[in-house]
Design an enzyme around this catalytic site. Structure first.
Site, mmCIF file in Angstrom:
data_model
loop_
_atom_site.group_PDB
_atom_site.id
_atom_site.type_symbol
_atom_site.label_atom_id
_atom_site.label_comp_id
_atom_site.label_asym_id
_atom_site.label_seq_id
_atom_site.Cartn_x
_atom_site.Cartn_y
_atom_site.Cartn_z
ATOM 1 N N ALA A 3 -30.697 31.688 68.787
ATOM 2 C CA ALA A 3 -31.340 31.003 69.793
ATOM 3 C C ALA A 3 -32.892 31.087 69.458
ATOM 4 O O ALA A 3 -33.787 30.402 70.287
ATOM 5 C CB ALA A 3 -31.066 31.668 71.180
ATOM 6 N N ARG A 38 -35.972 29.738 76.514
ATOM 7 C CA ARG A 38 -34.845 29.497 75.478
ATOM 8 C C ARG A 38 -34.037 28.708 75.911
ATOM 9 O O ARG A 38 -33.303 27.752 74.987
ATOM 10 C CB ARG A 38 -34.455 30.723 74.875
ATOM 11 C CG ARG A 38 -35.480 31.441 74.032
ATOM 12 C CD ARG A 38 -34.853 32.666 73.175
ATOM 13 N NE ARG A 38 -34.266 33.752 74.167
ATOM 14 C CZ ARG A 38 -35.102 34.612 74.541
ATOM 15 N NH1 ARG A 38 -36.344 34.707 74.400
ATOM 16 N NH2 ARG A 38 -34.410 35.650 75.486
ATOM 17 N N ARG A 39 -33.627 28.683 77.270
ATOM 18 C CA ARG A 39 -32.373 27.742 77.377
ATOM 19 C C ARG A 39 -32.861 26.167 77.397
ATOM 20 O O ARG A 39 -32.057 25.383 77.310
ATOM 21 C CB ARG A 39 -32.017 28.017 79.034
ATOM 22 C CG ARG A 39 -31.451 29.577 79.245
ATOM 23 C CD ARG A 39 -30.110 29.722 78.637
ATOM 24 N NE ARG A 39 -30.310 30.034 77.110
ATOM 25 C CZ ARG A 39 -30.537 31.265 76.538
ATOM 26 N NH1 ARG A 39 -30.973 32.437 77.108
ATOM 27 N NH2 ARG A 39 -30.570 31.427 75.070
ATOM 28 N N HIS A 82 -21.425 27.031 74.852
ATOM 29 C CA HIS A 82 -21.175 26.081 75.725
ATOM 30 C C HIS A 82 -20.443 24.795 75.250
ATOM 31 O O HIS A 82 -20.435 23.805 75.794
ATOM 32 C CB HIS A 82 -22.360 25.848 76.462
ATOM 33 C CG HIS A 82 -22.868 27.094 76.987
ATOM 34 N ND1 HIS A 82 -24.209 27.418 76.520
ATOM 35 C CD2 HIS A 82 -22.743 27.903 78.086
ATOM 36 C CE1 HIS A 82 -24.462 28.414 77.323
ATOM 37 N NE2 HIS A 82 -23.730 28.614 78.121
ATOM 38 N N ARG A 92 -20.082 39.721 69.604
ATOM 39 C CA ARG A 92 -20.123 38.328 69.938
ATOM 40 C C ARG A 92 -20.809 37.510 68.831
ATOM 41 O O ARG A 92 -21.668 37.888 68.269
ATOM 42 C CB ARG A 92 -21.281 38.397 71.153
ATOM 43 C CG ARG A 92 -21.643 37.011 71.715
ATOM 44 C CD ARG A 92 -22.813 37.174 72.608
ATOM 45 N NE ARG A 92 -22.700 38.206 73.759
ATOM 46 C CZ ARG A 92 -23.693 38.797 74.277
ATOM 47 N NH1 ARG A 92 -25.069 38.643 73.767
ATOM 48 N NH2 ARG A 92 -23.514 39.464 75.271
ATOM 49 N N ASP A 119 -27.624 42.836 72.286
ATOM 50 C CA ASP A 119 -28.050 41.354 71.941
ATOM 51 C C ASP A 119 -28.935 41.365 70.885
ATOM 52 O O ASP A 119 -29.704 42.213 70.472
ATOM 53 C CB ASP A 119 -29.006 40.766 73.070
ATOM 54 C CG ASP A 119 -28.024 40.522 74.241
ATOM 55 O OD1 ASP A 119 -26.756 40.907 74.293
ATOM 56 O OD2 ASP A 119 -28.579 39.795 75.167
HETATM 57 P P1 FDA Z 1 -25.215 23.936 71.776
HETATM 58 O O1 FDA Z 1 -26.501 24.045 72.356
HETATM 59 O O2 FDA Z 1 -25.274 23.899 70.193
HETATM 60 O O3 FDA Z 1 -24.611 22.521 72.280
HETATM 61 C C1 FDA Z 1 -23.445 21.891 71.691
HETATM 62 C C2 FDA Z 1 -23.010 20.870 72.554
HETATM 63 O O4 FDA Z 1 -22.212 21.490 73.648
HETATM 64 C C3 FDA Z 1 -23.929 20.024 73.381
HETATM 65 O O5 FDA Z 1 -24.412 18.889 72.218
HETATM 66 C C4 FDA Z 1 -23.376 19.314 74.301
HETATM 67 O O6 FDA Z 1 -22.245 18.498 74.090
HETATM 68 C C5 FDA Z 1 -22.581 20.529 74.713
HETATM 69 N N1 FDA Z 1 -23.274 21.509 75.819
HETATM 70 C C6 FDA Z 1 -24.032 22.559 75.586
HETATM 71 N N2 FDA Z 1 -24.531 23.055 76.656
HETATM 72 C C7 FDA Z 1 -23.911 22.168 77.711
HETATM 73 C C8 FDA Z 1 -24.400 22.493 79.241
HETATM 74 N N3 FDA Z 1 -24.732 23.308 79.806
HETATM 75 N N4 FDA Z 1 -23.623 21.060 79.725
HETATM 76 C C9 FDA Z 1 -22.645 20.307 79.393
HETATM 77 N N5 FDA Z 1 -22.804 20.205 77.920
HETATM 78 C C10 FDA Z 1 -23.297 21.242 77.142
HETATM 79 N N6 FDA Z 1 -28.379 33.664 70.929
HETATM 80 C C11 FDA Z 1 -29.044 34.935 70.445
HETATM 81 O O7 FDA Z 1 -29.799 34.500 69.377
HETATM 82 N N7 FDA Z 1 -28.895 36.074 70.421
HETATM 83 C C12 FDA Z 1 -28.039 36.363 71.550
HETATM 84 O O8 FDA Z 1 -27.718 37.647 71.524
HETATM 85 C C13 FDA Z 1 -27.422 35.618 72.263
HETATM 86 N N8 FDA Z 1 -26.360 35.864 73.306
HETATM 87 C C14 FDA Z 1 -25.712 34.803 73.927
HETATM 88 C C15 FDA Z 1 -24.761 35.188 74.810
HETATM 89 C C16 FDA Z 1 -24.180 34.018 75.582
HETATM 90 C C17 FDA Z 1 -22.786 34.535 76.441
HETATM 91 C C18 FDA Z 1 -24.405 32.492 75.251
HETATM 92 C C19 FDA Z 1 -23.553 31.709 75.688
HETATM 93 C C20 FDA Z 1 -25.234 32.404 74.237
HETATM 94 C C21 FDA Z 1 -25.917 33.454 73.631
HETATM 95 N N9 FDA Z 1 -27.103 33.174 72.774
HETATM 96 C C22 FDA Z 1 -27.626 34.018 71.979
HETATM 97 C C23 FDA Z 1 -27.558 31.808 72.518
HETATM 98 C C24 FDA Z 1 -26.747 30.904 71.563
HETATM 99 O O9 FDA Z 1 -27.196 31.478 70.121
HETATM 100 C C25 FDA Z 1 -27.014 29.481 71.464
HETATM 101 O O10 FDA Z 1 -28.640 29.207 71.342
HETATM 102 C C26 FDA Z 1 -26.872 28.933 72.756
HETATM 103 O O11 FDA Z 1 -25.518 29.132 73.114
HETATM 104 C C27 FDA Z 1 -26.881 27.272 72.481
HETATM 105 O O12 FDA Z 1 -25.584 27.037 71.760
HETATM 106 P P2 FDA Z 1 -24.213 26.524 72.211
HETATM 107 O O13 FDA Z 1 -23.320 27.049 71.263
HETATM 108 O O14 FDA Z 1 -23.859 26.905 73.651
HETATM 109 O O15 FDA Z 1 -24.199 25.096 72.244
#
Ligand code: FDA
Length: 322
Positions: A182, A281-282, A220, A177, A129
């Site tokens: 984050a 962080r979540r 997500h 990945r 990671d």
């Molecule tokens: P983002 O948070 O930008 O959301 C975009 C849109 O998606 C939202 O506006 C909403 O509409 C929808 N949405 C998002 N979450 C939702 C929910 N729970 N329910 C409904 N709608 C939702 N980071 C890092 O720095 N190092 C790492 O190694 C990793 N590893 C990692 C593994 C995995 C499997 C995941 C999924 C994520 C990571 N991350 C990570 C975290 C990543 O960098 C990021 O911070 C999060 O995934 C949040 O960004 P998203 O792309 O999910 O959507």
């Protein structure tokens, strides 16, 4: 601002230590698969039954003592053994800082070597990671060193970094990945604007789908997922070249739906007592995730230091809005 607040909390070592003592609290249990290896294997089996593979993360951060890093290594070795014994469809995700990166580079390298070597013997993949910018180059260095002897390793590209495109090209032959990123990073090294991050994210995914080995699209964000579905269709990219990944406990219906539609799907399954930094962080990523905390506070009258801190902040924000 709320994002900065939770990122700040995630880096608070005192709260992290306090949180460890209370077990799974504040709603963290909704997004953490178990406290030990047995519970976690059970969760993996349930996901596997739906055609979902897993990447398992033994939670842990702020490791500054050798004995703690050695203990974490032992836990990860046990998980590898359990994955093999139970024959579940799972691999490992780990954070170099948990294995001693902040203590001594060589010590961390040897810990990782032991883990990667054992996993390699069982044909199990290990993902490094990516953490914050301070540890970014060192983590790539570890990967470079170990890839001389092992091919069961890969890492993460964070789209908010300006250097992400260059890293992606350099590591295109690794299983990667790709995420948005984050951690809180400065404007000197990373995009700050969400739209710019999202645009770069799509650009990196498309490039790696066309040029890279195997792409894990970890998000997500349904807009990104829909875009990828369309892109792979237009470019005749077969399903065995990529997978979608999401975190355990988030968008469960969508996780099941994607697997049902025939896409490779992998759930990131964190487990253990050291849930605090991960959970904060979540909350930083999506303030709506506070629902998990609020339900817990009111249902079970949980009243820890962190709950009070988070609750007071949110109430402050709400009353200001009124
Ligand atoms: P983002 O948070 O930008 O959301 C975009 C849109 O998606 C939202 O506006 C909403 O509409 C929808 N949405 C998002 N979450 C939702 C929910 N729970 N329910 C409904 N709608 C939702 N980071 C890092 O720095 N190092 C790492 O190694 C990793 N590893 C990692 C593994 C995995 C499997 C995941 C999924 C994520 C990571 N991350 C990570 C975290 C990543 O960098 C990021 O911070 C999060 O995934 C949040 O960004 P998203 O792309 O999910 O959507």
């Amino acid at each position: 601002m709320l994002k900065d607040f939770f990122i700040g909390l995630s880096q608070n070592q005192l709260l992290n230590s306090a949180a460890k003592k209370y077990g799974l609290k504040l709603g963290a249990q909704n997004v953490v698969a178990g406290t030990n290896v047995e519970e976690t294997i059970q969760s993996i089996k349930e996901l596997n039954a739906h055609g979902i593979s897993c990447t398992v993360d033994n939670l842990g951060e702020f490791v500054f003592k050798e004995e703690e890093a050695t203990e974490a290594k032992g836990q990860i070795l046990s998980v590898i053994e359990a994955i093999h014994t139970h024959g579940v469809d799972a691999h490992i995700s780990l954070k170099p800082s948990q294995l001693g990166l902040d203590i001594d580079y060589q010590f961390c390298l040897e810990n990782l070597r032991e883990i990667v070597s054992k996993a390699s013997g069982y044909g199990i993949f290990v993902n490094f990671d990516m953490e914050d910018h301070a540890r970014l180059q060192l983590s790539f260095d570890l990967l470079d060193e170990l890839s001389k002897d092992y091919d069961n390793i890969g890492t993460v590209i964070q789209a908010y970094f300006f250097r992400a495109e260059e890293d992606l090209e350099q590591y295109k032959n690794f299983r990667l990945r790709i995420v948005k990123g984050a951690y809180k990073e400065t404007a000197e090294v990373a995009y700050q604007d969400k739209q710019e991050i999202d645009e770069n994210y799509i650009k990196l995914i498309e490039w790696h789908l066309l040029n890279g080995k195997f792409t894990s699209i970890a998000t997500h964000d349904h807009n990104v997922i829909n875009h990828v579905k369309q892109f792979v269709k237009e470019h005749n990219i077969s399903n065995d070249k990529f997978e979608f990944q999401m975190l355990y406990g988030f968008r469960k219906d969508m996780q099941l739906q994607l697997a049902k539609e025939g896409y490779n799907f992998c759930t990131y399954v964190p487990f253990g007592q050291d849930w605090y930094g991960y959970f904060m962080r979540r909350l930083a990523e999506r303030p709506q995730n506070l629902n998990l905390v609020v339900k817990q506070v009111f249902n079970k009258k949980t009243n820890t230091m962190i709950g009070l801190a988070a609750g007071a902040f949110v109430l402050g924000r709400v009353s200001k809005k009124k």
